[in-house]
Structures are given as structure tokens and as C-alpha cells.
Design a protein around this motif. Structure first.
Motif, PDB file in Angstrom:
ATOM      1  N   LYS A  41       0.571  -1.223  -0.140  1.00 42.13           N
ATOM      2  CA  LYS A  41      -0.304  -0.429   0.061  1.00 42.13           C
ATOM      3  C   LYS A  41       0.816   1.074   0.051  1.00 42.13           C
ATOM      4  CE  LYS A  41      -0.869   0.342   4.938  1.00 42.13           C
ATOM      5  NZ  LYS A  41      -1.733  -0.300   6.063  1.00 42.13           N
ATOM      6  N   TYR A  42       1.790   0.812   0.826  1.00 42.08           N
ATOM      7  CA  TYR A  42       2.808   2.059   1.052  1.00 42.08           C
ATOM      8  C   TYR A  42       3.375   2.864  -1.000  1.00 42.08           C
ATOM      9  CZ  TYR A  42       2.734   1.165   5.314  1.00 42.08           C
ATOM     10  OH  TYR A  42       2.386   1.021   6.468  1.00 42.08           O
ATOM     11  N   LYS A  44       1.876   1.842  -3.409  1.00 46.37           N
ATOM     12  CA  LYS A  44       0.794   2.342  -4.589  1.00 46.37           C
ATOM     13  C   LYS A  44       0.392   3.942  -4.065  1.00 46.37           C
ATOM     14  CE  LYS A  44      -4.096   0.700  -5.363  1.00 46.37           C
ATOM     15  NZ  LYS A  44      -3.549   0.286  -6.494  1.00 46.37           N
ATOM     16  N   GLU A  45       0.399   4.160  -2.943  1.00 47.37           N
ATOM     17  CA  GLU A  45      -0.078   5.283  -2.192  1.00 47.37           C
ATOM     18  C   GLU A  45       1.262   6.348  -3.094  1.00 47.37           C
ATOM     19  OE1 GLU A  45      -0.002   6.039   1.898  1.00 47.37           O
ATOM     20  OE2 GLU A  45       1.710   7.640   1.994  1.00 47.37           O
ATOM     21  N   THR A  46       3.000   6.082  -2.878  1.00 48.70           N
ATOM     22  CA  THR A  46       3.442   6.676  -3.615  1.00 48.70           C
ATOM     23  C   THR A  46       3.491   6.645  -5.009  1.00 48.70           C
ATOM     24  OG1 THR A  46       5.106   6.381  -2.078  1.00 48.70           O
ATOM     25  CG2 THR A  46       6.030   7.266  -4.522  1.00 48.70           C
ATOM     26  N   GLU A  48       0.538   6.597  -6.477  1.00 53.23           N
ATOM     27  CA  GLU A  48      -1.196   8.206  -7.470  1.00 53.23           C
ATOM     28  C   GLU A  48      -0.162   9.437  -6.819  1.00 53.23           C
ATOM     29  OE1 GLU A  48      -3.629   6.454  -4.197  1.00 53.23           O
ATOM     30  OE2 GLU A  48      -4.634   4.794  -5.301  1.00 53.23           O
TER      31      GLU A  48
END
Lengths: 203, 203
Positions: A41-42, A44-46, A48
Motif C-alpha cells: 500500500k505504501y 500504491k500511495e507514492t 498515486e
């Protein structure tokens, strides 16, 4: 020209993604996960924040188990990380419709790094192009470019919210009652990209 | 971020220059010449068409003479081309104010190509960054990118108006009464970039 780019949210794989997009590729970021932690998820966050499409590719937990065995036998993670990365490249290369794969491996890395023979073998076996934008760049060049481009968070490996292979591998070692600090270097700083330094630097 | 990029007017060095500019470098093209022929003018012409600043760096004719000796002794140009390229990199690296040098050498080339040890030695001796944007790209990837970007003219080496080391080396061999075709491969196609495929592809 679509390329599937192995992505951890770190400086190197972010810089490589930036270069690929700049020279005309349609870059799809891919984060590998073994279903042990939701550490993907980290990345994915970056992804985005940086404005790239992102997906997670789940690999068999057995690969990670085998890597943990290798770590324990060797007393260091070198061969295990190399093993996981080769598996990751192969799994992405064999996905439906994939013609090009890439990563952020660099000239001055020891692992993960495919030599000439393994590189050609990967390309031939899966009929893909394997593109490494950072392979011809030294650490000074990479530092200069990433400092120019990215806002970066630096923490010790044990604390950083990251999405690379190490996170799940460390967790698996702990599950087996082994302190990862007996395997991994003690003062190992890792970085994670958390934004563009200049608005629209990526355009 | 200024970079001095060794430039022949060919596809590889043009693609590398394009990538460097795209990722934020101020690219200065440099063509090496030994004062034997004015073959540098073809690279200058291409540089102007592509919109890069260009200069000629004249090296000592003795380097080319020594390379000719090597060709004759070996019966092939491999070591001679490698020798000239290393000298060229060193000469550009030692120019006043140069912090970064680059070239279009590629993963699948045998020569010219600096190995890890020579690469680091070059960077350390002259306190420069040595950047090779094509080192992590295979021939298929390079073909795909150059076909997309450039209008290219392909001819046999003996006929092409080019600016690489070979042109002056072949001339020097002829001056010594040696037929270059006894040294260089007979059917050796070379290419020269003569324009952008799409208007403004470089922006």
C-alpha cells in the motif's frame, strides 16, 4: 509502448519510472507482494502521488519462504534478494500482454542485478524487452537527479513504511523466531519517495 | 546540470542525447576529430538539425596512428576502437569545467564499452560523472525508440558521411597503403540521423 515497471516506492524505482515516462513510455507500476503483509500500500500511495497507474502482483508465498531459508543459511540477504527479484521479473514477464518490463536496478548495485547472460535469457524466454534506465548511471548521478526531483523520507529499514521485498522477508524471519538484525545490516537507511519537489516536474 | 556528450551523428549517440535532454540535462554535443579529415562536419550538421549545441574536440593525431598500428597488428578494429574511445572520454573529462560526460554506448555492444573497473577509474581520476543512458537498453528497445524518433540514413561504412572514429581510421589505413576492407567487416552497414520523425519530438 507500454512498460511494466517493478516498483517499490523508493528513489531508484521512482527515478527509473520518471525517465521511462519522459522518453515516451506508458508506464504501469507493479509492486510485488507475497500476501504476508499489506506493505504494497505504501508503493500504491507514492504511485498515486507521482501520477502513475499502479497494480499489485501477488506471488506465491513459497518464493518468500525459500528466500527466508536462503537468508538463514547464508547469514546475509544477498542471494535471497537476488532470488526474489529474478522470480519477480519472470512472473511479470509472463503476464498476458506484457511486452516490456523494467526496474530501477543500478550500475553500482551488487544485488539485485542481472548479468548479461541472465538478462538475455530473461528476454529470450519470455519474449520481452527488459529495460533498466539506471544501469548506466553512477550513484552520484542518481543522487543528483533524485534530489532534484523528489521529496524523500529517510528512515531505518526496520521503521520505514516501504513496499520492497525486504519488508515481508524481515517479517517472515521474525515469524520464524529469527531477529532480522542478525541477517540484515544493522544501520541500514532506506528511503521512500513521498512527492515531487517541484509541482509538475513530471510533465 | 551540464553534460558533455560524445557524439557521432549516429542513432545511438543521438538517442542518448535525446534521453539526457528529456530528463533535465543541458546537453553539449562533442565530436572527436584527429585533424585527418573534416568528417566532424556531418555530426555538426545533425546536431544543428536536432537542435543541440555542438563542438569539435581535436585530439592528437598520434592516438589515431597508434590505433592504426593496433588494427594492423590485430587484423581487426576491436582493440583500436576501444583504445580511441577511452582516450576520447579522458580528453573530454579533463576539459576545464566538465563535471559530467556521457556517450551512447549500449548493453549489447562489445566495443567500445568500459567495464565496471574502468568506469569507476575514469570517474575517480577526473572527478566526473560518466553517464550512459543506453547501457540498460537492449538492441530491440533501442531500435524501437530510434525508429520512433529519428529519420535515419543507412549506408555501407565506406560510403556514409559520418563522424565516428572509423572514418578517419579507415582513411589513415588507406594512406598507409592498407585496404580497410581487410580490417573492417565487409558488409558493415552504418547509420546516420538526418532529422526528427515528428516535428517537435524533442521538446
Amino acid at each position: 509502448m507500454e512498460v511494466y515497471h517493478l516498483y517499490s516506492g523508493g528513489k531508484d524505482s521512482s527515478l527509473a519510472a520518471y525517465i521511462l515516462r519522459k522518453i515516451g513510455y506508458e508506464v504501469k507500476l507493479v509492486t510485488i507482494n507475497f500476501g504476508v503483509l499489506d506493505s504494497w500500500k505504501y508503493a500504491k500511495e507514492t504511485a498515486e502521488i507521482l501520477g502513475f497507474p499502479h497494480e499489485v502482483v501477488f506471488l506465491d508465498r513459497e518464493i518468500l519462504e525459500k528466500a527466508a531459508d536462503m537468508c538463514i543459511k547464508d547469514g546475509h540477504p544477498t542471494n535471497a534478494i537476488q532470488f526474489i527479484h529474478e522470480k519477480a521479473l519472470e512472473e511479470v514477464a509472463k503476464l498476458e500482454g506484457v511486452e516490456r518490463i523494467s526496474d530501477g536496478t543500478r550500475r553500482d548495485d551488487r544485488v539485485p542485478l542481472l548479468d548479461q547472460r541472465k538478462t538475455r535469457s530473461l528476454e529470450d524466454r519470455f519474449n520481452v524487452q527488459y529495460i533498466r534506465p539506471l544501469l548506466g548511471l553512477g550513484y552520484k548521478t542518481i543522487r543528483e537527479l533524485t534530489e532534484r526531483l523528489f521529496i524523500v523520507e529517510v528512515k531505518e529499514s526496520e521503521k520505514l513504511e516501504k513496499s520492497d521485498y525486504e519488508v515481508e522477508l524481515r517479517h517472515l524471519l521474525r515469524e520464524r523466531g529469527i531477529d532480522p538484525l542478525t541477517i540484515f545490516p544493522k544501520k541500514h537507511l532506506q528511503s521512500r519517495v513521498i512527492g515531487w519537489k517541484k509541482e509538475k516536474a513530471h510533465l
